[in-house]
Design an enzyme around this catalytic site. Structure first.
Site, PDB file in Angstrom:
ATOM      1  N   GLY A   1       0.876  -1.099   0.055  1.00 36.91           N
ATOM      2  CA  GLY A   1       0.138  -0.153   0.096  1.00 36.91           C
ATOM      3  C   GLY A   1       0.743   1.191  -0.084  1.00 36.91           C
ATOM      4  O   GLY A   1       2.171   1.269   0.275  1.00 36.91           O
ATOM      5  N   CYS A   2       0.293   2.183  -0.500  1.00 34.99           N
ATOM      6  CA  CYS A   2       0.897   3.757  -0.251  1.00 34.99           C
ATOM      7  C   CYS A   2       1.590   4.185   0.688  1.00 34.99           C
ATOM      8  O   CYS A   2       2.649   4.286   1.257  1.00 34.99           O
ATOM      9  CB  CYS A   2       0.207   4.728  -0.930  1.00 34.99           C
ATOM     10  SG  CYS A   2      -1.326   4.867  -0.185  1.00 34.99           S
ATOM     11  N   TYR A   3       0.595   4.056   2.013  1.00 34.27           N
ATOM     12  CA  TYR A   3       0.965   4.672   3.175  1.00 34.27           C
ATOM     13  C   TYR A   3       2.090   3.376   3.960  1.00 34.27           C
ATOM     14  O   TYR A   3       3.001   3.950   4.312  1.00 34.27           O
ATOM     15  CB  TYR A   3      -0.177   4.513   4.214  1.00 34.27           C
ATOM     16  CG  TYR A   3      -1.141   5.680   3.979  1.00 34.27           C
ATOM     17  CD1 TYR A   3      -0.731   7.086   4.062  1.00 34.27           C
ATOM     18  CD2 TYR A   3      -2.422   5.505   3.720  1.00 34.27           C
ATOM     19  CE1 TYR A   3      -1.469   8.059   3.925  1.00 34.27           C
ATOM     20  CE2 TYR A   3      -3.509   6.523   3.623  1.00 34.27           C
ATOM     21  CZ  TYR A   3      -2.964   7.922   3.675  1.00 34.27           C
ATOM     22  OH  TYR A   3      -3.830   8.906   3.412  1.00 34.27           O
TER      23      TYR A   3
END
Lengths: 347, 347, 347, 347
Positions: free
Chosen positions: A150-152
């Site tokens: 995921g990005c985070y």
């Protein structure tokens, strides 16, 4: 060398269209076909006019045919879709880089709790390798199925890895204040993403409830079993691209800032996309925009013995399509930078 | 009733021009004259074309003449200027609301350390009352010299007050992740505020070095002497107005979220400008834009026993001009809301 | 093949830094050195942190040394600087692509009138070839000194060329309403480019006074001597990149929209960077952002017999650095697209 | 004086919520109730959290009950809804200010052509007075049913009125290049208003097809029957509020700029909300933001004998809710400025 044929499923989302942008200059991958579950026989240009001279037509998802046509598939499909589709692709012998969250959590229980959806079949989830390229490169190289991070989690984990692995911080002290631009919320219409609502505005959302929390904790535990639950907040910032995570941790013992910088620089010596910034400076999100870099800045506050770590990425590149290609490169035996030599678009 | 004559020093800054906007509808205050140290005999309309029908001309700062002309002065001058000017105004018998940071810190040492400038004469600093209206209303009412709070301290302190005063949190656990729009950086040109540099960008700055840190700690200590140094980060967000502070604290003991909301609601029962939001919701910055509100949201994470507090203000209103007028109202015996009955400008 | 060594003068401006971004992936050009008149021996990373892993150091401008080091120079210097510098570079035998306005106007009189500066020596201006690649490709190919077009003229002229050359419009009917993002105003600080002033704002400036007016008219006259003075307005829009020109012209005779599209499509058949959009659709600025495309849309209003032409470019790419590289490619005998195969960055 | 009770229908749209903001400080109007066709018994705060302390609950639309409860109704309903609702309100004896486009066009044919919907019953359309306050004040004063002007027509007509009425321009020369922020597109979700699509972007839409064209022409014809069809383009600009119209006209004869300014100044001498700017300057949209002003700038280009007129408004204030209140004031015999004394929110 003949270029490898790749397919993109979910090409009409922002992750999919970013894969098209980046792969269009890749020397070894060739986009053979693009797929969509909702829009078939539609030309990409009619969905995205900026692709005016790109001749792709959206095709129906047919795993058998796909296996004949392409070698590798990027699935940029939403959570809940990938869990059903990817097993079919794997069964047909396709290599898969999945950009959804469906195969990242090894625990079915945690998936159900945080995603509130039925989990993917566990036999597939077990096969998947978590694609945080900088730290799991060897596994990625020998795998044929990647759960792209995921990005985070990408921004957070790259920021935390060196000190967590070295066990330098109090295990219950991790607080992550994350900020994201709106492209992270995808292309689906919602009141929150309506221009007049979010322009000149800043919102906090999913406080301590974001599905990226167990993903981050799972990796932290691989590095240090003692790590306790994290505090994690996400904010929407009125910009299109970019994630900044501001991470607060308490040091177990006093460490000099010089040693800390040395640790980070050595940790990322062979990581072409992680740039530890000069001491005394911090990265801003636009300084990585459009590129696959993750830039990191550090400081220690002697008054509190807390360390602040700032890491920034472009959520659609290092946080999605760029890292997916970086993983595909490793998987196929190419240099990880292949096709990703693009400088940030600044200003 | 005759309206009181007020003067605004530093009328060409954003704080000054916001005072003009808000005071233009005040029933009891009348802007008699506006002053600038740098631009005299210039018409305001030539500095700010949006004031096309407002006939003010910038005058020279002359304390003797000012004392004849007006009853009350708002000094919206930068730090380092107020420290010299305000004593002269006070000596002439003027009531002063100072929007700079020059009289907020009671300790000369701390002022020098954080502001890196010579402090104001201590006899004046001692006289000043810190104008966090909701908590120091009585002192303000009986004062004639107010040190108007900084924008970040206003949002932070209103968010922390109830639990700090009740001693519900671990004293060394306060972490404040603050975000601000660009108007907080003022009207002086700088590379950081250059549109092409900060648009579509997010920057962190002055990590643990912001001069608002001792201001916040000074007030926290009044409420609870045991409070330890705070961790405080400030970020620039690509928007013009608005501050959000996301505050992380660890609870000493487990408290139910209901009790916590009850505490906040009771704390601000008589505070017309503090709106504790419905449980389960959080405020966003635009929801107070243009208004004097401070909106607050709360949550507890049972996994970590940490509480997250979110408070938002318009940095130019509750964080500057609005609170200054709120204080002036109290000082002159008016209701604190007088002239400030404006709803947020939304969208 | 050995890559050609190129130099960039004015590397600290937005045009210069965009040249660095685009040239960093060019197969035949190699940035050998970067120059600045104001900042020497400074590392680019200290001016632009997004170039954290790019090792350029700003060098002093020394034409003799430059001629030894490099083959081709891009001068991204402001008007008034290029006029003095470029002749020295040419005298040393260097090939030059000048991005300033100093050599675009063949008439010294017009230059003085519109630029309000002394003109460059006429012998050099005469030598220069106007680098609107799509229309002057042959001249560019056989030249060694290019006056690279302005951003507004590029968008305007590509939009007008087909109908002006065919003499389909009334010669006194051209009205151009142009809009630009802030990067077009450069990196110099100014009140107009201050974030809080221009965010959430739209401004018109230099109405009928923009120095690009004579540049546009000069080219229009080459195509049709009968063209009368144009009306030309420029607006600042709160975005970083992008130019849109909305062009209004009156048709001499009624023409079908089909014929008009046919004319445009045929005109740009061999122009890889001009994309005439599907009938009934119009381009928006972000649809070319980061790329070298100029996208064009057309319509005719039968009620007025007026035609509306919309053309969009990224002002820093097709409007500056991208077109400069396109011209350098032609000049050196490469395909014009070389190194410019980048899709727009969207969203 | 007892305040008059007013109702707002369509309170959940941006026009409706702006009426609430502005009326909340009106000395003579009191919002008695708010109505919505889609959301009933819902509290406004649940739709718009910025109204946290405003206690309105959305009620069902019931003309009979409304006539008992209130004196005056603002209908901020979409076109196609007002045409059915307003006649019922009028039949119940209510005074109505309708903010939709349903009663502006006197010709049913034109309404059908441009709105592509069935027109309102003609007997009601005939009764309505077009509420361009500055020019039809007397009619408005003696009316009880106002068709409040569209946002683009307001800016356009105030800019054109003086020269059209004086017949100074060529009747076939009017070209209007209009730009608007996103709030003009309303609160309904659409791909065009999705943040990631329109941020850092500029789009043209409805070229020569906007339903405001016949509205503008209808009024121009009242002023000068010879006026020919206009050319009218609308653009979306990445900002929330604000409209700028850049208007191009050809003068019949050469007129001095001084005379022109004199004409405009005299035309608007008694118009408190129209500010003709100083010669040589032009207004920008933020300079009227949040206020009811329409600011106008002018210039003549001697090279072309064309005049450029720039007029700006806040589309939600002078372009909707503000002008509606201005009209309600006149209708009820109050001064037109009543409750509208708010300076622009700047920066």
């Amino acid at each position: 060398m003949n270029r490898l044929k790749v397919g993109i499923v979910g090409a009409t989302g922002y992750g999919g269209v970013e894969l098209i942008r980046l792969l269009s200059n890749h020397p070894h991958f060739h986009i053979y076909s693009v797929y969509s579950s909702s829009q078939q026989h539609v030309q990409m240009v009619d969905v995205y006019p900026h692709l005016a001279n790109v001749p792709y037509t959206l095709e129906q998802i047919d795993p058998v045919k796909m296996a004949k046509d392409v070698d590798l598939v990027f699935t940029a499909t939403p959570s809940g879709i990938s869990s059903k589709l990817v097993p079919q692709l794997i069964n047909e012998g396709l290599k898969v880089i999945d950009l959804s969250g469906d195969f990242r959590l090894k625990s079915e229980e945690l998936y159900e709790k945080w995603y509130k959806k039925p989990p993917a079949p566990n036999q597939y989830t077990k096969q998947s390798v978590y694609g945080l390229t900088e730290w799991f490169g060897e596994e990625i190289h020998s795998s044929s199925f990647i759960a792209n991070p995921g990005c985070y989690p990408t921004a957070t984990l790259l920021g935390l890895a060196p000190i967590v692995k070295k066990k330098l911080i109090k295990e219950d002290s991790i607080i992550i204040d994350a900020k994201s631009g709106l492209s992270g919320a995808g292309r689906s219409l919602s009141n929150v993403s309506h221009y007049a609502e979010i322009n000149e505005n800043m919102k906090i959302y999913k406080v301590n409830q974001h599905q990226h929390i167990p993903e981050i904790e799972q990796v932290l535990h691989r590095w240090n079993e003692q790590i306790k639950p994290i505090t994690f907040s996400t904010h929407l910032v009125p910009m299109t691209r970019g994630i900044m995570t501001t991470i607060y941790v308490t040091l177990k013992e006093s460490i000099g800032i010089e040693s800390l910088y040395k640790l980070y620089e050595e940790s990322y010596l062979d990581a072409p996309f992680v740039r530890v910034r000069k001491q005394g400076t911090f990265p801003s999100t636009k300084e990585v925009s459009g590129s696959n870099y993750c830039d990191i800045g550090l400081t220690i506050d002697e008054r509190t013995n807390r360390m602040t770590i700032v890491s920034v990425i472009d959520n659609l590149v290092k946080g999605a399509a760029g890292q997916a290609i970086q993983n595909a490169n490793l998987m196929m035996g190419f240099e990880q930078q292949t096709g990703l030599h693009v400088l940030p678009v600044y200003p």
